[in-house]
Scaffold this motif. Sequence first.
Motif, mmCIF file in Angstrom:
data_model
loop_
_atom_site.group_PDB
_atom_site.id
_atom_site.type_symbol
_atom_site.label_atom_id
_atom_site.label_comp_id
_atom_site.label_asym_id
_atom_site.label_seq_id
_atom_site.Cartn_x
_atom_site.Cartn_y
_atom_site.Cartn_z
ATOM 1 N N GLY A 21 17.968 11.794 22.316
ATOM 2 C CA GLY A 21 18.669 11.376 21.110
ATOM 3 C C GLY A 21 20.052 11.985 21.011
ATOM 4 N N THR A 22 20.847 11.502 20.056
ATOM 5 C CA THR A 22 22.170 12.076 19.831
ATOM 6 C C THR A 22 22.079 13.396 19.058
ATOM 7 N N PHE A 23 21.070 13.534 18.211
ATOM 8 C CA PHE A 23 20.804 14.785 17.492
ATOM 9 C C PHE A 23 22.021 15.288 16.711
ATOM 10 N N THR A 52 20.643 14.571 25.451
ATOM 11 C CA THR A 52 21.531 14.110 24.389
ATOM 12 C C THR A 52 22.769 13.477 25.009
ATOM 13 N N PHE A 53 23.592 12.873 24.168
ATOM 14 C CA PHE A 53 24.725 12.085 24.653
ATOM 15 C C PHE A 53 26.026 12.532 23.994
ATOM 16 N N PHE A 54 27.090 12.491 24.771
ATOM 17 C CA PHE A 54 28.427 12.722 24.237
ATOM 18 C C PHE A 54 29.425 11.985 25.124
ATOM 19 N N PRO A 55 30.371 11.265 24.528
ATOM 20 C CA PRO A 55 30.594 11.064 23.089
ATOM 21 C C PRO A 55 29.429 10.317 22.430
ATOM 22 N N HIS A 56 29.447 10.306 21.105
ATOM 23 C CA HIS A 56 28.452 9.529 20.372
ATOM 24 C C HIS A 56 28.577 8.064 20.804
ATOM 25 N N PRO A 57 27.463 7.373 21.048
ATOM 26 C CA PRO A 57 27.531 5.976 21.503
ATOM 27 C C PRO A 57 28.433 5.089 20.657
ATOM 28 N N ARG A 58 28.433 5.292 19.341
ATOM 29 C CA ARG A 58 29.269 4.438 18.496
ATOM 30 C C ARG A 58 30.757 4.683 18.726
ATOM 31 N N MET A 59 31.123 5.892 19.185
ATOM 32 C CA MET A 59 32.522 6.171 19.503
ATOM 33 C C MET A 59 32.995 5.323 20.680
ATOM 34 N N VAL A 60 32.069 5.022 21.584
ATOM 35 C CA VAL A 60 32.404 4.273 22.795
ATOM 36 C C VAL A 60 32.271 2.770 22.571
ATOM 37 N N LEU A 61 31.194 2.371 21.918
ATOM 38 C CA LEU A 61 30.889 0.954 21.785
ATOM 39 C C LEU A 61 31.562 0.309 20.581
ATOM 40 N N GLU A 75 29.103 22.753 18.788
ATOM 41 C CA GLU A 75 28.207 23.161 17.703
ATOM 42 C C GLU A 75 26.789 22.659 17.956
ATOM 43 N N ARG A 76 26.679 21.427 18.432
ATOM 44 C CA ARG A 76 25.349 20.863 18.704
ATOM 45 C C ARG A 76 24.613 21.695 19.755
ATOM 46 N N LYS A 77 25.332 22.047 20.816
ATOM 47 C CA LYS A 77 24.723 22.885 21.860
ATOM 48 C C LYS A 77 24.281 24.227 21.283
ATOM 49 N N GLU A 78 25.116 24.805 20.432
ATOM 50 C CA GLU A 78 24.805 26.114 19.849
ATOM 51 C C GLU A 78 23.538 26.061 18.999
ATOM 52 N N VAL A 162 14.661 12.078 6.268
ATOM 53 C CA VAL A 162 16.022 12.570 6.447
ATOM 54 C C VAL A 162 16.625 11.885 7.656
ATOM 55 N N SER A 163 17.930 11.710 7.637
ATOM 56 C CA SER A 163 18.627 11.151 8.790
ATOM 57 C C SER A 163 20.055 11.682 8.797
ATOM 58 N N SER A 164 20.692 11.608 9.960
ATOM 59 C CA SER A 164 22.087 12.030 10.062
ATOM 60 C C SER A 164 22.965 11.198 9.131
ATOM 61 N N THR A 165 22.644 9.913 9.005
ATOM 62 C CA THR A 165 23.438 9.034 8.129
ATOM 63 C C THR A 165 23.341 9.481 6.679
ATOM 64 N N LYS A 166 22.143 9.850 6.233
ATOM 65 C CA LYS A 166 21.985 10.320 4.847
ATOM 66 C C LYS A 166 22.789 11.597 4.612
ATOM 67 N N ILE A 167 22.827 12.461 5.614
ATOM 68 C CA ILE A 167 23.587 13.711 5.468
ATOM 69 C C ILE A 167 25.083 13.415 5.425
ATOM 70 N N ARG A 168 25.538 12.517 6.283
ATOM 71 C CA ARG A 168 26.954 12.139 6.242
ATOM 72 C C ARG A 168 27.314 11.556 4.883
#
Length: 311
Positions: A21-23, A52-61, A75-78, A162-168
């Motif tokens: 996942g992107t996490f 995990t993936f970087f850049p975020h898929p939406r950044m590319v697509l 930060e994600r790695k940390e 919970v989801s990343s979108t809800k937090i954003r």
Amino acid sequence: MKVITPTKHSIPKTPSVVTIGTFDGVHIGHQKIIKKLTKKAADHHLISVVLTFFPHPRMVLQQNANIKLLNTIAERKEILSALGLDYIYVQEFTKAFAEMSARDFVKHILVEKLHVRHVIIGYDHHFGKDRSANIDDLKAYGTEFGFEVEEISAQDVKDVAVSSTKIRNALNSGDIITATAFLGYDYYINGTVVHGKGVGKKMEFPTANISIDEPYKLIPKNGVYVISSIYNDKIIYGMMNIGINPTFEGDKTTIEAHFFDFNENLYGQKLRIYFLDRLRDERKFESVNALITQLRQDRYNAKQTITKRNA
């Protein structure tokens, strides 16, 4: 814990348990998955791997999406590193990678590179070109290539709610309390202290102007916040304004932190700023004196918040 990038490192030829996942944010839902992952690895003498993936898929697509992320990749790695994982495998997400078929992804990444024995994945996970494959396809590939698939049920996901979108969305509306609850930790930004116009110092509220490390990092809604940071191994508290300084006819968004009972020179320092709560919206005042009066009230309110938090 070791971070693996496909072009620079390789993972040991040891059977693994993997989650994918992107996490972004590594929130409490992600943490629940990773706890399940590390337990499975320990119980079956496997190594635990987050793919995990970087850049975020939406950044590319979706290059015009201008998506802001909860974490930089550093930060994600940390955060992931602190959860007891053996390896984090960071797959560069490119348009070419997005064209990879689901079977090739499983064969070349999961099987050949990660030596997968067990996959833990959400019930609604999709992967491969055009996200055309689902968990049933993954189970079929598991039968073909000799690994098991453990499904995280819809009920488990709903229990966390919970989801990343809800937090954003929470941060974009200034709802720090909800964001903190969903993340399981205080949201933070990393940046460098740079020179500003010195206006705050003239008003008895000297500020550290923060330049953010990565442009894709999500900055909460404009306004005044209660914050903390670490300096010389000590917690320091303060308040921070995000906005354009309308009282002074500003037109550029700045991030300015004022720390209480603190007079160190911070220019050039790297700081991590934690958001503890939100005090109010930014607004234009009729005079500088009116702004100072409000800032004094903000300082009092912020200190009250900190006292309650530390009680």
